[in-house]
Design an enzyme around this catalytic site. Structure first.
Site, short mmCIF file in Angstrom:
data_model
loop_
_atom_site.label_atom_id
_atom_site.label_comp_id
_atom_site.label_asym_id
_atom_site.label_seq_id
_atom_site.Cartn_x
_atom_site.Cartn_y
_atom_site.Cartn_z
N LEU A 14 0.85 -1.19 0.00
CA LEU A 14 0.00 0.00 0.00
C LEU A 14 0.89 1.24 0.00
O LEU A 14 1.06 1.92 1.01
CB LEU A 14 -0.94 -0.04 1.21
CG LEU A 14 -2.11 0.93 1.22
CD1 LEU A 14 -2.91 0.88 -0.08
CD2 LEU A 14 -3.03 0.62 2.38
N HIS A 15 1.48 1.53 -1.14
CA HIS A 15 2.38 2.67 -1.30
C HIS A 15 1.59 3.89 -1.76
O HIS A 15 0.36 3.84 -1.87
CB HIS A 15 3.51 2.32 -2.28
CG HIS A 15 3.01 1.96 -3.65
ND1 HIS A 15 2.93 2.88 -4.66
CD2 HIS A 15 2.56 0.79 -4.15
CE1 HIS A 15 2.44 2.29 -5.74
NE2 HIS A 15 2.21 1.02 -5.46
N ALA A 16 2.25 5.00 -2.04
CA ALA A 16 1.57 6.27 -2.32
C ALA A 16 0.59 6.20 -3.49
O ALA A 16 -0.54 6.68 -3.39
CB ALA A 16 2.59 7.38 -2.55
#
Length: 89
Positions: A14-16
């Site tokens: 769950l990155h940017a």
């Protein structure tokens, strides 16, 4: 309130970019959507909150949704996560 467990399967977790896609999707529904990972929780509408969950690949999170569009919101968010946030890898 509806609840579902789902596993993060995209390579970067769950990155940017994934958090932004999720927050944009969540804003389309008349529902409160919350993601829970361990002892942390965040609104699906908050990119910063989602990043604070530190959910990486292979981590199981709990989705909760309440409101008029709760079922549709839960289904859409689950589909986005299952589709690896529509990333190529």
């Amino acid at each position: 309130m509806l609840q579902r467990q789902i596993t993060i399967s995209n390579k970067l977790g769950l990155h940017a970019r994934a958090a932004t896609k999720l927050a944009t999707l969540a804003a389309k529904f008349d529902a409160e959507i919350t993601l829970i990972h361990g002892d942390k929780q965040a609104s699906a509408a908050s990119v910063l909150g989602l990043l604070m969950l530190e959910s990486g690949v292979g981590k199981t999170i709990t989705l909760t949704a309440s409101g008029n569009d709760a079922q549709a919101a839960l289904d859409a968010v689950s589909a986005l996560i299952d589709a690896k946030f529509e990333e190529n890898s």
